[in-house]
Design a protein around this motif. Structure first.
Motif, mmCIF file in Angstrom:
data_model
loop_
_atom_site.group_PDB
_atom_site.id
_atom_site.type_symbol
_atom_site.label_atom_id
_atom_site.label_comp_id
_atom_site.label_asym_id
_atom_site.label_seq_id
_atom_site.Cartn_x
_atom_site.Cartn_y
_atom_site.Cartn_z
ATOM 1 N N LEU A 29 4.481 34.751 38.270
ATOM 2 C CA LEU A 29 3.809 35.679 39.161
ATOM 3 C C LEU A 29 4.436 37.070 39.084
ATOM 4 N N SER A 30 5.757 37.113 38.998
ATOM 5 C CA SER A 30 6.453 38.392 38.912
ATOM 6 C C SER A 30 6.083 39.136 37.631
ATOM 7 N N ALA A 31 5.899 38.366 36.527
ATOM 8 C CA ALA A 31 5.603 38.992 35.239
ATOM 9 C C ALA A 31 4.149 39.407 35.111
ATOM 10 N N ARG A 32 3.237 38.655 35.722
ATOM 11 C CA ARG A 32 1.806 38.879 35.489
ATOM 12 C C ARG A 32 1.076 39.555 36.643
ATOM 13 N N GLY A 33 1.589 39.403 37.843
ATOM 14 C CA GLY A 33 0.988 40.113 38.961
ATOM 15 C C GLY A 33 -0.081 39.331 39.704
ATOM 16 N N ARG A 34 -0.515 39.920 40.805
ATOM 17 C CA ARG A 34 -1.431 39.241 41.723
ATOM 18 C C ARG A 34 -2.816 39.017 41.116
ATOM 19 N N GLN A 35 -3.278 39.940 40.275
ATOM 20 C CA GLN A 35 -4.605 39.785 39.699
ATOM 21 C C GLN A 35 -4.674 38.536 38.810
ATOM 22 N N ALA A 36 -3.615 38.266 38.080
ATOM 23 C CA ALA A 36 -3.573 37.057 37.257
ATOM 24 C C ALA A 36 -3.631 35.813 38.132
ATOM 25 N N LEU A 37 -2.982 35.877 39.302
ATOM 26 C CA LEU A 37 -3.022 34.764 40.249
ATOM 27 C C LEU A 37 -4.444 34.539 40.751
ATOM 28 N N VAL A 38 -5.143 35.617 41.097
ATOM 29 C CA VAL A 38 -6.520 35.509 41.584
ATOM 30 C C VAL A 38 -7.412 34.862 40.524
ATOM 31 N N GLU A 39 -7.190 35.206 39.274
ATOM 32 C CA GLU A 39 -7.998 34.645 38.191
ATOM 33 C C GLU A 39 -7.663 33.177 37.930
ATOM 34 N N LEU A 40 -6.421 32.781 38.217
ATOM 35 C CA LEU A 40 -5.987 31.409 37.932
ATOM 36 C C LEU A 40 -6.428 30.415 39.002
ATOM 37 N N LEU A 41 -6.440 30.842 40.257
ATOM 38 C CA LEU A 41 -6.665 29.925 41.378
ATOM 39 C C LEU A 41 -7.981 29.138 41.324
ATOM 40 N N PRO A 42 -9.109 29.746 40.887
ATOM 41 C CA PRO A 42 -10.359 28.962 40.887
ATOM 42 C C PRO A 42 -10.308 27.718 40.009
ATOM 43 N N GLY A 43 -9.389 27.676 39.051
ATOM 44 C CA GLY A 43 -9.299 26.515 38.175
ATOM 45 C C GLY A 43 -8.504 25.364 38.747
ATOM 46 N N HIS A 44 -7.876 25.533 39.930
ATOM 47 C CA HIS A 44 -7.070 24.473 40.535
ATOM 48 C C HIS A 44 -7.865 23.168 40.631
ATOM 49 N N PRO A 45 -7.298 21.990 40.268
ATOM 50 C CA PRO A 45 -5.888 21.749 39.940
ATOM 51 C C PRO A 45 -5.554 21.850 38.455
ATOM 52 N N TYR A 46 -6.462 22.421 37.656
ATOM 53 C CA TYR A 46 -6.222 22.488 36.218
ATOM 54 C C TYR A 46 -5.625 23.831 35.823
ATOM 55 N N LEU A 47 -4.716 23.780 34.860
ATOM 56 C CA LEU A 47 -4.146 24.986 34.291
ATOM 57 C C LEU A 47 -4.752 25.230 32.916
ATOM 58 N N PRO A 48 -5.038 26.477 32.565
ATOM 59 C CA PRO A 48 -5.485 26.754 31.197
ATOM 60 C C PRO A 48 -4.460 26.239 30.195
ATOM 61 N N GLY A 49 -4.932 25.809 29.039
ATOM 62 C CA GLY A 49 -4.051 25.215 28.033
ATOM 63 C C GLY A 49 -2.810 26.037 27.726
ATOM 64 N N PRO A 50 -2.925 27.348 27.430
ATOM 65 C CA PRO A 50 -1.730 28.134 27.109
ATOM 66 C C PRO A 50 -0.725 28.203 28.262
ATOM 67 N N VAL A 51 -1.230 28.325 29.492
ATOM 68 C CA VAL A 51 -0.339 28.382 30.651
ATOM 69 C C VAL A 51 0.383 27.047 30.822
ATOM 70 N N ASP A 52 -0.361 25.959 30.671
ATOM 71 C CA ASP A 52 0.222 24.622 30.823
ATOM 72 C C ASP A 52 1.288 24.375 29.763
ATOM 73 N N GLN A 53 1.019 24.802 28.528
ATOM 74 C CA GLN A 53 1.975 24.602 27.448
ATOM 75 C C GLN A 53 3.238 25.426 27.678
ATOM 76 N N ASP A 54 3.076 26.685 28.104
ATOM 77 C CA ASP A 54 4.244 27.521 28.393
ATOM 78 C C ASP A 54 5.074 26.914 29.526
ATOM 79 N N LEU A 55 4.387 26.381 30.538
ATOM 80 C CA LEU A 55 5.074 25.741 31.663
ATOM 81 C C LEU A 55 5.902 24.561 31.180
ATOM 82 N N LEU A 56 5.320 23.731 30.319
ATOM 83 C CA LEU A 56 6.019 22.552 29.803
ATOM 84 C C LEU A 56 7.258 22.952 29.010
ATOM 85 N N VAL A 57 7.092 23.885 28.081
ATOM 86 C CA VAL A 57 8.202 24.279 27.209
ATOM 87 C C VAL A 57 9.344 24.889 28.015
#
Length: 296
Positions: A236-264
């Motif tokens: 959140l600190s790196a990407r900002g609030r707008q990225a959060l707003v765009e991500l929330l509608p997909g809950h509980p799923y994370l986009p593939g790249p975000v999920d992969q970065d989270l795992l690594v």
């Protein structure tokens, strides 16, 4: 006579009004898609592609992460459509869920359907289950598009049945190291074809090696949840609030790249592999989402 013509015209106007309203409602109704996964094909093809073996005992498959990646892929392809659910077809002795199948069945928007396993560990009855579901959903107009991940020629009848009721069937395949792993008659019948490559599957398949012999203790779910929250704070600190707003509608799923970065990043922080550990992967995502939702 004039009264009869006036009455007829009134009925025509009323019918036209009803048709106009009906067409307007149809236009507002979103199309719907579903994903059909032949797990026997999935395990065999991804195992050979990523781990070099079709033996399920030789590798771990992060089914939860992969299902989320498939949902995300479908969301990109069927941009104006909503997901009905993911159908996961597998075999089990006496159709009794294994622990892994039970975990998959508990995932949101996933329906596990079981055929039998014979003495040679071959699936029996899975193709007929796929046909039954495809045909029924298409007949009742529950789906407009079906993404079918499979390769068996016996699925041709399932494709034809769904198409007969107006649904479009899109065949998804898994890259083959050599040759082809899908029957040609199946390729001929579908409405479109797509092959998912090594890079798509690599994050979700790992050989069973000395990953658990390194001396690093298995973290608790709370440990992993806390790491998920830490990563969310940095994200959140790196990407900002707008990225959060765009991500929330997909809950509980994370986009593939975000999920992969989270795992690594989580594996680096924990010094522990989370591949094939569905409960810990879920705790990681829960911690990530919980922190983001508190900041919204």
């Amino acid at each position: 006579m004039n009264d009869d013509l006036a009455a007829l015209q009134a009925r025509i106007d009323h019918t036209n009004e009803l048709l106009t309203r009906m067409l307007a409602e149809v236009a507002k109704t979103p199309s719907t898609h579903a994903i059909f996964v032949d797990a026997g094909y999935l395990y065999a093809a991804t195992g050979r592609l990523v781990a070099g073996t079709e033996d399920r005992r030789a590798f771990d498959l992060d089914a939860e992460g992969l299902i989320e990646a498939l949902i995300d892929k479908a969301r990109q392809i069927f941009a104006d459509s909503r997901l009905l659910r993911v159908y996961w077809y597998d075999g089990a002795r006496r159709r009794i869920h294994t622990a892994e199948q039970q975990t998959i069945a508990e995932l949101p928007d996933v329906k596990v359907r079981l055929g039998n396993l014979n003495a040679n560990n071959q699936q029996k009855g899975v193709d007929s289950l796929i046909r039954t579901d495809l045909e029924s959903l298409a007949r009742h107009r529950a789906i407009s598009d079906a993404a079918l991940l499979g390769g068996d020629e016996d699925l041709v009848s399932a494709v034809e049945a769904a198409q007969g009721y107006g649904a479009r069937v899109h065949l998804w395949g898994i890259e083959a190291p050599e040759g082809r792993n899908q029957a040609e008659p199946l390729l001929w019948e579908v409405d479109s074809q797509r092959t998912l490559d090594l890079e798509f599957f690599k994050p979700y398949v790992s050989r069973r090696t000395a990953a658990y012999e390194t001396g690093t203790p298995r973290p608790t779910r709370e440990d992993v949840r806390f790491v998920g929250a830490q990563i969310a704070a940095k994200w959140l600190s790196a990407r900002g609030r707008q990225a959060l707003v765009e991500l929330l509608p997909g809950h509980p799923y994370l986009p593939g790249p975000v999920d992969q970065d989270l795992l690594v990043e989580a594996e680096g922080m924990l010094q522990y592999s989370l591949r094939g550990q569905a409960d810990l992967r879920r705790a990681l995502r829960d911690g990530f989402w919980e922190h983001l939702q508190t900041q919204y």
